[in-house]
Structure formats: structure tokens, C-alpha cells
Design an enzyme around this catalytic site. Structure first.
Site, mmCIF file in Angstrom:
data_model
loop_
_atom_site.group_PDB
_atom_site.id
_atom_site.type_symbol
_atom_site.label_atom_id
_atom_site.label_comp_id
_atom_site.label_asym_id
_atom_site.label_seq_id
_atom_site.Cartn_x
_atom_site.Cartn_y
_atom_site.Cartn_z
ATOM 1 N N LYS A 80 50.973 45.395 45.634
ATOM 2 C CA LYS A 80 49.561 45.618 45.968
ATOM 3 C C LYS A 80 49.275 44.947 47.294
ATOM 4 C CE LYS A 80 47.077 46.324 41.674
ATOM 5 N NZ LYS A 80 46.096 45.770 40.734
ATOM 6 N N HIS B 255 39.289 39.604 36.015
ATOM 7 C CA HIS B 255 39.001 39.995 37.401
ATOM 8 C C HIS B 255 37.719 40.821 37.556
ATOM 9 C CE1 HIS B 255 42.973 38.404 37.899
ATOM 10 N NE2 HIS B 255 43.079 38.761 39.163
ATOM 11 N N HIS C 122 35.879 39.190 40.789
ATOM 12 C CA HIS C 122 35.702 39.727 42.149
ATOM 13 C C HIS C 122 34.248 39.613 42.632
ATOM 14 C CE1 HIS C 122 39.747 42.125 42.138
ATOM 15 N NE2 HIS C 122 39.901 40.862 42.481
ATOM 16 N N HIS D 237 39.870 32.553 44.572
ATOM 17 C CA HIS D 237 40.225 33.628 43.642
ATOM 18 C C HIS D 237 40.533 33.054 42.254
ATOM 19 C CE1 HIS D 237 41.633 37.467 42.225
ATOM 20 N NE2 HIS D 237 42.815 36.957 41.921
HETATM 21 N N1 GLY Z 1 47.186 41.053 40.652
HETATM 22 C C1 GLY Z 1 47.135 42.204 39.833
HETATM 23 C C2 GLY Z 1 48.228 43.181 40.066
HETATM 24 O O1 GLY Z 1 49.126 42.912 40.846
HETATM 25 O O2 GLY Z 1 48.210 44.249 39.508
#
Ligand code: GLY
Length: 347
Positions: free
Chosen positions: A130, A236, A240, A252
Site C-alpha cells: 500500500k 482505522h 483516520h 497514527h
Molecule cells: N495497513 C493496512 C494494510 O496494509 O492493509
């Protein structure tokens, strides 16, 4: 230590442990790091990645934006790097996400490697491909899946992390145990009093390794988050907005910790898990000095508005990863907004 394999057909790669990079095809390399890491580890990094041109970005989440992304790409262009180059990211989550995104776009995609230096990057963000940047409308809203060629984890970098940075990573460690492994959760409970002791290198090696194993498995099952991978976002959906509304003054990990508490409260309201399990999670977060309370005067409407941009949402419904027992979670999206409001106001 043995490597961990992230199985993704032709995009498979290894997570290796130690001071040296795996043997990779020779390529001209643009090494991106932040100002803090450069100050502390320039020599080690030059030794690990050589030869390389180095580009230093300002440390901090504020750098994870379109300007820095462009600056990395322009540096590569200025150096006349062609498709036979690679980028290397040495740093925490910000450096890894930014550099990976620049690598995914520069010349329509060049390879990159990850050298995570923070606990958060070692246990979560460096693995799984990601990449992305933040925009004012929300965190990570622009990005791409772009798998690294390799991830090299050297826990010696943890020696210079501040307590706050360590806490940032510990929240993701708790998250990883909470979504997938009750035994690992117990292990963390048993060792909580040592988790700010940077001298316990074997303990950190074990923790980082277990998190990487779990993450590698989840990503191998579902690279692009069409199913299982969503569980990595436990906490999350609340986190966020909290980070964004604080202008990233809340880290975070701190936001994820608050988010796990909120998700736990929501699961309690829904009768999905027991008070005993909820208290168990709360006790571990407390033992690790991780926050559970939303900042005072959190504006509920702004939180809900930002939740509407969450990448997990489907058919306009806000989606949550909620606990069902320690080590197991479920993705839920049909929750009445009034209940979300209640949890935020009562947190
Ligand atoms: N940090 C969440 C993911 O890599 O999907």
C-alpha cells in the site's frame, strides 16, 4: 533468521531480517530517507544501499503530500533515471508510503525496496504494497498498490526511536494480535512491561517477526483488499478522522489505539463481544500507555463526514472492522449512524 515470503505470484517477495539487503538485480538506486534518519544513519544506509543517490525529505506526516511526491519524481528525472532504476525507502511509514507511490508512478512504475526504520513500518506499513499520500480531504486518499521487491527489517534501528514513536508502532502490534492471534495477544500481555525497553532486542525480533508473518499471510490471501485484508484496518475507521482532525498532531498509532477502543465500544453496543473481552483489550492498551479517549471537544459531525470518505465503504455505508473475540474480527457496514454518534459522544 529465516525470510518470510509474501506469496503474490509474479509479485512475490521476501521479508528478510538483518543488516544486509538480499541480492537483487543491480540497478541505479534513488534512496529516499527523512531528515531524522539521515542524521542518525546516513553511513549505515550508504553501506546498505550502494551505490545510490540520496534524497532527504523533511521528517513528519506533513511531508506525505503531493509536493513531496513530485519532488521525489523530479529528483529521479533530474538524475536521468530510466526504467532500469529502483527507488529505496529507508524510514517510517511516511517515507515508505511516499517513496512507494513515487515508484508506482515514475515512468509508469519502477521497482522499489523497503528498509523500515520505525516499529510501525516494520510491523505494518512496509509490507503489503500500500502506497500513497494524504490530501486535506483525508488520509491516504491518493495512492496505488505497488509491491516492493524486498523488505529488509533490522530491529537495531529501534534503539533510537522515541517512546512516542515506539507507542505508534505498538498500537499496530496490538491491532495485529487483536485481529488474528489470541496467543500472540497473551504474549503481549505477559511482556507489556518490557515493551518500552529497547534493550530487549530478542523480544522485539519476535514481535516484529510474528506481525510480519500475520501480515504476509493476509496480504497473500487478498492483495487488493477485496475481502480479508480489510481486517488490517481494525480501529482505522475511527482513527483516520481523528488523525486528520488533529492535523496529524495525534500520531497514527495513537489514533488507531483510540479507534480500537471506539470499535470495541461499538461491538459492545451491538452485543458482538463480551464486556470481559472489551476490558482485556482496554487493559493491554493501558499497560502500553496507549490512549483510548478521543480528544476533548471532538466534533462528531466532522468525524462522521470524514468516515464517509473511508476506503472500505461500500454503497455509501460506513464500514467498520469490529471485534468478536480476542484474535478475531468481522467487517460490518450496516450500523445506524446514531449508534456511531453515541459511541463517539460517550467515549
Ligand atoms: N495497513 C493496512 C494494510 O496494509 O492493509
Amino acid at each position: 533468521m529465516n525470510d518470510i515470503r509474501v506469496e503474490l505470484a509474479e509479485r512475490s517477495y521476501n521479508i528478510n531480517f538483518g543488516k544486509t539487503l538480499p541480492v537483487l538485480a543491480p540497478r541505479k538506486t534513488l534512496l529516499v530517507t527523512d531528515s531524522n534518519i539521515y542524521k542518525l544513519y546516513a553511513d549505515l544506509l550508504k553501506e546498505m544501499v550502494k551505490p545510490a543517490d540520496i534524497f532527504v525529505i523533511p521528517a513528519g506526516e506533513e511531508s506525505k503530500n503531493a509536493d513531496t511526491f513530485l519532488a521525489i519524481c523530479r529528483k529521479a528525472a533530474e538524475l536521468h533515471l530510466g526504467r532500469d532504476c529502483r527507488f529505496a525507502a529507508a524510514g517510517g511509514g511516511v517515507t515508505g508510503d511516499l517513496t512507494g507511490f513515487a515508484a508506482s508512478c515514475y515512468l509508469r512504475g519502477v521497482p522499489f525496496i523497503q528498509i523500515p526504520t520505525s516499529l510501525l513500518a516494520m510491523v505494518d506499513s512496509s509490507v503489503g504494497g500500500k502506497t500513497g499520500i494524504d490530501i486535506p480531504e483525508g488520509k491516504n486518499l491518493i495512492g496505488a498498490f505497488h509491491q516492493p521487491e524486498s523488505v529488509t527489517v533490522n530491529t537495531a534501528f529501534l534503539a533510537t526511536l522515541s517512546d512516542r514513536e515506539l507507542a505508534n508502532g505498538l498500537a499496530e502490534v496490538v491491532k495485529t494480535a487483536a485481529i488474528a492471534d489470541e496467543k500472540f495477544f497473551s504474549f503481549l500481555e505477559d511482556n507489556a512491561k518490557h515493551l518500552y525497553d529497547r534493550g530487549k532486542t530478542a523480544l522485539f525480533d519476535e514481535i516484529v517477526r510474528r506481525c510480519c508473518e500475520i501480515k504476509a499471510h493476509v496480504v497473500s490471501c487478498d492483495e487488493k483488499e477485496s475481502g480479508l485484508r480489510a481486517i488490517l484496518n481494525y480501529g482505522h475507521t475511527f482513527a483516520h478522522p481523528v488523525e486528520t482532525l488533529s492535523s496529524y498532531r495525534i500520531s497514527h498509532g495513537e489514533a488507531v489505539s483510540i479507534g480500537m477502543e471506539c470499535a470495541g465500544l461499538l461491538a459492545l453496543e451491538l452485543g458482538m463481544w463480551s464486556k470481559e473481552q472489551y476490558l482485556r483489550q482496554a487493559a493491554l492498551l493501558d499497560a502500553l500507555h496507549l490512549p483510548r479517549r478521543l480528544p476533548e471537544n471532538t466534533d462528531i459531525d466532522s468525524v462522521i463526514e470524514l468516515m464517509k470518505s473511508d476506503k472500505k465503504n461500500r454503497n455509501g455505508k460506513i464500514t467498520f472492522v469490529l471485534p468478536v473475540s480476542t484474535g478475531s474480527v468481522k467487517v460490518v457496514s450496516d450500523i445506524p449512524v446514531e449508534l456511531i454518534r453515541k459511541v463517539i459522544s460517550e467515549n
